[in-house]
Motif scaffolding. Structure first.
Motif, PDB file in Angstrom:
ATOM      1  N   ALA A 274       1.213  -2.854   0.171  1.00 19.74           N
ATOM      2  CA  ALA A 274       1.576  -1.782  -0.746  1.00 19.74           C
ATOM      3  C   ALA A 274       0.881  -0.532  -0.220  1.00 19.74           C
ATOM      4  O   ALA A 274      -0.321  -0.348  -0.426  1.00 19.74           O
ATOM      5  N   VAL A 275       1.619   0.324   0.483  1.00 20.51           N
ATOM      6  CA  VAL A 275       0.978   1.320   1.345  1.00 20.51           C
ATOM      7  C   VAL A 275       0.219   2.417   0.602  1.00 20.51           C
ATOM      8  O   VAL A 275      -0.714   2.997   1.161  1.00 20.51           O
ATOM      9  N   LEU A 276       0.595   2.734  -0.636  1.00 25.53           N
ATOM     10  CA  LEU A 276      -0.124   3.817  -1.316  1.00 25.53           C
ATOM     11  C   LEU A 276      -1.489   3.361  -1.830  1.00 25.53           C
ATOM     12  O   LEU A 276      -2.502   3.985  -1.516  1.00 25.53           O
ATOM     13  N   PRO A 277      -1.593   2.281  -2.599  1.00 27.20           N
ATOM     14  CA  PRO A 277      -2.930   1.802  -2.956  1.00 27.20           C
ATOM     15  C   PRO A 277      -3.560   0.977  -1.843  1.00 27.20           C
ATOM     16  O   PRO A 277      -4.759   0.785  -1.796  1.00 27.20           O
TER      17      PRO A 277
ATOM     18  N   ARG B 113      -7.330   6.609 -10.762  1.00 23.79           N
ATOM     19  CA  ARG B 113      -7.193   5.236 -10.261  1.00 23.79           C
ATOM     20  C   ARG B 113      -6.764   5.185  -8.798  1.00 23.79           C
ATOM     21  O   ARG B 113      -6.942   4.148  -8.135  1.00 23.79           O
ATOM     22  N   ILE B 114      -6.180   6.278  -8.272  1.00 23.45           N
ATOM     23  CA  ILE B 114      -5.748   6.271  -6.873  1.00 23.45           C
ATOM     24  C   ILE B 114      -6.410   7.369  -6.058  1.00 23.45           C
ATOM     25  O   ILE B 114      -6.084   7.547  -4.885  1.00 23.45           O
ATOM     26  N   ALA B 115      -7.346   8.095  -6.652  1.00 21.71           N
ATOM     27  CA  ALA B 115      -7.965   9.232  -5.966  1.00 21.71           C
ATOM     28  C   ALA B 115      -8.659   8.810  -4.676  1.00 21.71           C
ATOM     29  O   ALA B 115      -8.667   9.552  -3.692  1.00 21.71           O
ATOM     30  N   GLY B 116      -9.251   7.609  -4.678  1.00 25.77           N
ATOM     31  CA  GLY B 116      -9.973   7.159  -3.497  1.00 25.77           C
ATOM     32  C   GLY B 116      -9.215   6.181  -2.631  1.00 25.77           C
ATOM     33  O   GLY B 116      -9.811   5.535  -1.765  1.00 25.77           O
ATOM     34  N   SER B 117      -7.893   6.079  -2.826  1.00 23.77           N
ATOM     35  CA  SER B 117      -7.110   5.135  -2.025  1.00 23.77           C
ATOM     36  C   SER B 117      -7.114   5.548  -0.559  1.00 23.77           C
ATOM     37  O   SER B 117      -7.346   6.709  -0.211  1.00 23.77           O
TER      38      SER B 117
ATOM     39  N   PRO C 155      -2.832  -5.894   0.065  1.00 20.28           N
ATOM     40  CA  PRO C 155      -1.748  -6.782   0.489  1.00 20.28           C
ATOM     41  C   PRO C 155      -0.794  -7.028  -0.681  1.00 20.28           C
ATOM     42  O   PRO C 155      -1.209  -6.991  -1.847  1.00 20.28           O
ATOM     43  N   ARG C 156       0.461  -7.304  -0.387  1.00 13.16           N
ATOM     44  CA  ARG C 156       1.418  -7.540  -1.458  1.00 13.16           C
ATOM     45  C   ARG C 156       1.047  -8.767  -2.283  1.00 13.16           C
ATOM     46  O   ARG C 156       1.302  -8.827  -3.492  1.00 13.16           O
ATOM     47  N   VAL C 157       0.424  -9.725  -1.649  1.00 12.56           N
ATOM     48  CA  VAL C 157       0.065 -10.946  -2.360  1.00 12.56           C
ATOM     49  C   VAL C 157      -1.150 -10.749  -3.260  1.00 12.56           C
ATOM     50  O   VAL C 157      -1.547 -11.650  -3.994  1.00 12.56           O
ATOM     51  N   GLY C 158      -1.724  -9.540  -3.221  1.00 17.84           N
ATOM     52  CA  GLY C 158      -2.880  -9.257  -4.060  1.00 17.84           C
ATOM     53  C   GLY C 158      -4.172  -9.269  -3.257  1.00 17.84           C
ATOM     54  O   GLY C 158      -4.187  -9.576  -2.064  1.00 17.84           O
ATOM     55  N   GLY C 159      -5.242  -8.891  -3.912  1.00 22.26           N
ATOM     56  CA  GLY C 159      -6.536  -8.858  -3.238  1.00 22.26           C
ATOM     57  C   GLY C 159      -7.017  -7.441  -3.030  1.00 22.26           C
ATOM     58  O   GLY C 159      -6.405  -6.471  -3.480  1.00 22.26           O
ATOM     59  N   ALA C 160      -8.126  -7.315  -2.335  1.00 23.57           N
ATOM     60  CA  ALA C 160      -8.751  -6.016  -2.113  1.00 23.57           C
ATOM     61  C   ALA C 160      -7.922  -5.171  -1.161  1.00 23.57           C
ATOM     62  O   ALA C 160      -7.185  -5.706  -0.322  1.00 23.57           O
ATOM     63  N   PRO C 161      -8.006  -3.830  -1.284  1.00 23.52           N
ATOM     64  CA  PRO C 161      -7.318  -2.953  -0.334  1.00 23.52           C
ATOM     65  C   PRO C 161      -7.723  -3.268   1.098  1.00 23.52           C
ATOM     66  O   PRO C 161      -8.823  -3.782   1.352  1.00 23.52           O
TER      67      PRO C 161
END
Length: 276
Positions: free
Chosen positions: A179-182, A223-227, A185-191
């Motif tokens: 999931a490129v913006l946050p 929530r996305i400021a530090g992505s 991985p698509r399956v979940g987990g940490a960035p």
């Protein structure tokens, strides 16, 4: 994507023979319909075969028209870069927004309301502030996804350069679909960045704000400021995260009161797209 059946009847081809042939040739080759020895120097036989393939798409109503105007978001960003920066943009400025108009401005705010299109604004805008200040109509990018559009807005580059076609993108270098913006991985987990992956290798375009002669700010949800996406493409801009709806406009107002000689503010509001 150019020959994807889900875009049937909505595909416009650039009215430039050399570029159109390369674009369509790439699309045909990506689908495995044929291979070219050199896309930039096709043989007569290759061109004949390409036209035969494309004729089937044309008869099936896949293509809508040719386009040659420059009235897109990438041209909007070119106007901003030409007006606030020192470098000559790669793309033509937006016809309705002369860069000289921006050179005279001390405060430039780009209000990005995700999901708010021209038709909806005209139909439902009533006498609201945005509708009253409407000056013209431009198109987004292709594909018109949040990822592709925001990458263009933050870098000034057309979508083929950042190559972020949608929310989920298969990135083999990162081990799969992301999931490129946050950036998890698509399956979940940490960035991905938390796993030691250098996001700069994925988001490798130069941020637009790094080419401007103005103090720049990014007003984005907390929530996305530090992505990884915003960190890479936010460049030298100062992050000003917000929480509630009221916080969005209050944050912009506080920035505009700063004593900077010149400002550029990118303010992103994703909630309309989320509600839709």
């Amino acid at each position: 994507e150019l020959l994807n059946s889900k875009w049937k009847g909505r595909v416009a081809v650039l009215n430039d023979p050399a570029i159109a042939m390369a674009d369509l040739g790439n699309a045909v080759q990506a689908l495995g319909l044929m291979k070219f020895k050199d896309l930039g120097n096709m043989t007569r036989g290759e061109m004949d075969r390409l036209f035969k393939i494309l004729s089937k798409y044309r008869k099936d109503g896949h293509f809508r028209a040719f386009w040659s105007t420059f009235n897109e978001s990438v041209n909007l960003m070119a106007s901003i870069e030409a007006g606030l920066g020192d470098e000559t943009p790669c793309y033509a400025p937006l016809p309705g927004l002369d860069p000289s108009r921006l050179r005279r401005a001390k405060r430039v705010v780009l209000l990005v309301v995700d999901g708010l299109g021209y038709d909806f604004l005209v139909r439902a805008g009533g006498e609201g502030a945005l509708h009253r200040r409407l000056e013209g109509r431009i198109t987004s990018v292709f594909p018109s996804t949040t990822a592709a559009a925001l990458a263009t807005i933050l870098t000034g580059a057309a979508p083929q350069q950042p190559a972020l076609t949608g929310w989920f993108v298969n990135v083999p270098e990162l081990g799969g679909v992301t999931a490129v913006l946050p950036c998890p991985p698509r399956v979940g987990g940490a960035p991905r960045g938390h796993a030691g992956v250098d996001a700069a290798k994925l988001f490798d375009q130069v941020p637009l704000v790094d080419r401007l002669r103005a103090r720049s700010y990014l007003v984005v949800p907390r929530r996305i400021a530090g992505s990884e996406f915003n960190t890479a493409y936010g460049g030298r801009a100062e992050r000003r995260p917000y929480r509630a709806p009221r916080g969005f406009f209050r944050t912009i107002e506080r920035i505009l009161r700063e004593p900077d000689p010149r400002q550029y503010v990118y303010a992103y509001w994703p909630e309309l797209d989320g509600l839709a």
